[in-house]
Design an enzyme around this catalytic site. Structure first.
Site, PDB file in Angstrom:
ATOM      1  N   GLN A 133     -11.933 141.967 -33.473  1.00 11.06           N
ATOM      2  CA  GLN A 133     -12.114 140.818 -33.896  1.00 11.06           C
ATOM      3  C   GLN A 133     -13.268 139.884 -33.914  1.00 11.06           C
ATOM      4  OE1 GLN A 133      -9.255 140.426 -30.214  1.00 11.06           O
ATOM      5  NE2 GLN A 133      -7.837 139.233 -31.654  1.00 11.06           N
ATOM      6  N   HIS A 151     -11.481 139.848 -38.641  1.00 11.82           N
ATOM      7  CA  HIS A 151     -11.598 138.567 -38.965  1.00 11.82           C
ATOM      8  C   HIS A 151     -12.776 138.194 -39.695  1.00 11.82           C
ATOM      9  CE1 HIS A 151      -9.315 137.514 -34.732  1.00 11.82           C
ATOM     10  NE2 HIS A 151      -8.447 137.882 -35.741  1.00 11.82           N
ATOM     11  N   CYS A 162     -14.728 131.716 -56.959  1.00  6.53           N
ATOM     12  CA  CYS A 162     -15.006 132.564 -57.739  1.00  6.53           C
ATOM     13  C   CYS A 162     -15.348 133.975 -56.868  1.00  6.53           C
ATOM     14  CB  CYS A 162     -16.131 132.608 -58.699  1.00  6.53           C
ATOM     15  SG  CYS A 162     -17.748 132.708 -58.092  1.00  6.53           S
ATOM     16  N   CYS A 213     -20.429 129.116 -60.183  1.00  3.90           N
ATOM     17  CA  CYS A 213     -19.245 128.504 -60.741  1.00  3.90           C
ATOM     18  C   CYS A 213     -19.087 127.094 -60.077  1.00  3.90           C
ATOM     19  CB  CYS A 213     -17.902 129.070 -60.156  1.00  3.90           C
ATOM     20  SG  CYS A 213     -17.338 129.249 -58.477  1.00  3.90           S
ATOM     21  N   GLY A 250     -11.902 144.239 -23.956  1.00  3.50           N
ATOM     22  CA  GLY A 250     -12.403 142.854 -23.883  1.00  3.50           C
ATOM     23  C   GLY A 250     -11.769 141.657 -24.770  1.00  3.50           C
ATOM     24  N   SER A 252      -8.423 139.079 -24.799  1.00  2.00           N
ATOM     25  CA  SER A 252      -6.896 138.380 -23.945  1.00  2.00           C
ATOM     26  C   SER A 252      -5.867 138.734 -25.025  1.00  2.00           C
ATOM     27  CB  SER A 252      -7.536 137.193 -23.803  1.00  2.00           C
ATOM     28  OG  SER A 252      -7.386 136.281 -24.921  1.00  2.00           O
ATOM     29  N   ASN A 276     -10.276 144.598 -19.577  1.00  2.00           N
ATOM     30  CA  ASN A 276     -10.529 143.301 -19.876  1.00  2.00           C
ATOM     31  C   ASN A 276     -10.443 142.555 -18.612  1.00  2.00           C
ATOM     32  OD1 ASN A 276     -10.652 140.793 -21.810  1.00  2.00           O
ATOM     33  ND2 ASN A 276      -9.053 140.093 -20.512  1.00  2.00           N
ATOM     34  N   GLY A 278      -9.624 139.753 -16.264  1.00  2.32           N
ATOM     35  CA  GLY A 278      -8.430 138.995 -16.078  1.00  2.32           C
ATOM     36  C   GLY A 278      -7.245 139.565 -16.912  1.00  2.32           C
ATOM     37  N   CYS A 294     -16.063 145.517 -19.404  1.00  2.65           N
ATOM     38  CA  CYS A 294     -16.269 146.861 -20.235  1.00  2.65           C
ATOM     39  C   CYS A 294     -17.526 147.560 -19.895  1.00  2.65           C
ATOM     40  CB  CYS A 294     -16.129 146.400 -21.382  1.00  2.65           C
ATOM     41  SG  CYS A 294     -14.348 145.861 -22.222  1.00  2.65           S
TER      42      CYS A 294
END
Length: 306
Positions: A133, A151, A162, A213, A250, A252, A276, A278, A294
């Protein structure tokens, strides 16, 4: 000890302290938990790994949500929204000014022990691939080959109209030539490469249009409110379908693009492990959950030493 040696030691110590300031409070990991995760990986050799911002905090890149140290806790910063970027020239100017100032630090960030451990597991065929992510490209820097940037990446700039694309380093050179007065602006790096800088630095910031463009350009990042490209979603779906399970590191899992992978994993009756600090959105679904940093876990698996 000579002065230069003392200076190097102090700089190294200060750098480590600076990086650790973004890591949330956590308890020491138990050896028995490390062994349980190792058994999980040994019994499932075709695992997909999903990583989130929590693995990059140890490299000095803060996450958004961690209690006490995340950006939401330390500042009033809200991440850039996709529609705001599209609609507002002022928002684009503010974003690019901050991104420009933060880029040298963001792009100079180096992988940590977790990134190197994941890359090693791929080389040893202990995992199938990494879906991240994060937009920091630290997995690639660490040597991972089969990486899906869910992402997108902060290392590519694209035109919104373009097919024009340019390497972010090259785009930085262009911004440098257009905005020489920004070289002394303050720097506070964020997970997406954004920073916080005073308004007076922003109002005159110049952004070049697309040279092909004349359109607006943005990083190849899926901003909040935007959708992960359908082709990428389908690719990840196929990876999960052909896997032996999912290991989350790592994250949530509050962002649906990652949580969707968990739901698919459980729909296929495949095992799920999470490391992770929490709670996560999927703790109740996990077959194995380690509430740990981690970097305290991954490097110790299979007697790995970096």
């Amino acid at each position: 000890m000579r002065f230069n040696q003392i200076l190097r030691v102090n700089l190294s110590r200060n750098n480590l302290i600076a990086k650790q300031q973004y890591v949330p409070k956590h308890n020491p990991v138990l050896e028995e938990d490390i062994k349980r995760l190792q058994e999980f990986l040994m019994s499932k050799p075709n695992i997909v790994v999903l990583t989130g911002a929590g693995i990059s905090t140890e490299s000095g890149i803060p996450d958004y949500r961690s209690e006490g140290v995340g950006l939401y806790a330390r500042t009033n910063h809200k991440p850039i929204q996709h529609m705001e970027f599209l609609r507002s020239a002022d928002v684009r100017q503010r974003y690019w000014a901050r991104n420009f100032v933060g880029w040298p630090s963001f792009s100079a960030t180096v992988p940590n022990h977790t990134h190197y451990a994941v890359a090693r597991f791929e080389r040893e065929a202990r995992i199938q691939a990494v879906v991240t992510q994060n937009v920091d490209r630290l997995h690639t820097k660490a040597g991972s080959k089969n990486v899906v940037e869910l992402h997108g990446s902060g290392y590519v700039v694209k035109c919104l109209t373009c097919d024009y694309r340019i390497d972010r380093h090259e785009f930085q050179d262009i911004l440098n030539s257009l905005n020489p007065e920004f070289r002394d602006a303050p720097d506070m790096v964020r997970p997406d490469g954004d920073v916080e800088i005073p308004v007076e630095y922003i109002k005159n910031f110049r952004i070049p249009p697309c040279p092909e463009c004349g359109g607006n350009v943005k990083p190849e990042i899926v901003f909040f409110g935007d959708n992960v490209p359908r082709q990428r979603v389908d690719h990840v779906t196929e990876m999960i379908y052909n896997s032996d399970g999912l290991l989350v590191l790592g994250s949530s899992l509050l962002v649906f693009s990652g949580y969707r992978m968990v739901l698919q994993t459980k729909d296929l009756n495949l095992p799920l492990a999470i490391v992770n600090i929490g709670e996560t959105r999927a703790d109740r679904l996990a077959d194995l959950k380690l509430s740990a940093k981690c970097g305290d876990v991954l490097p110790k698996l299979f007697n790995f030493k970096n």
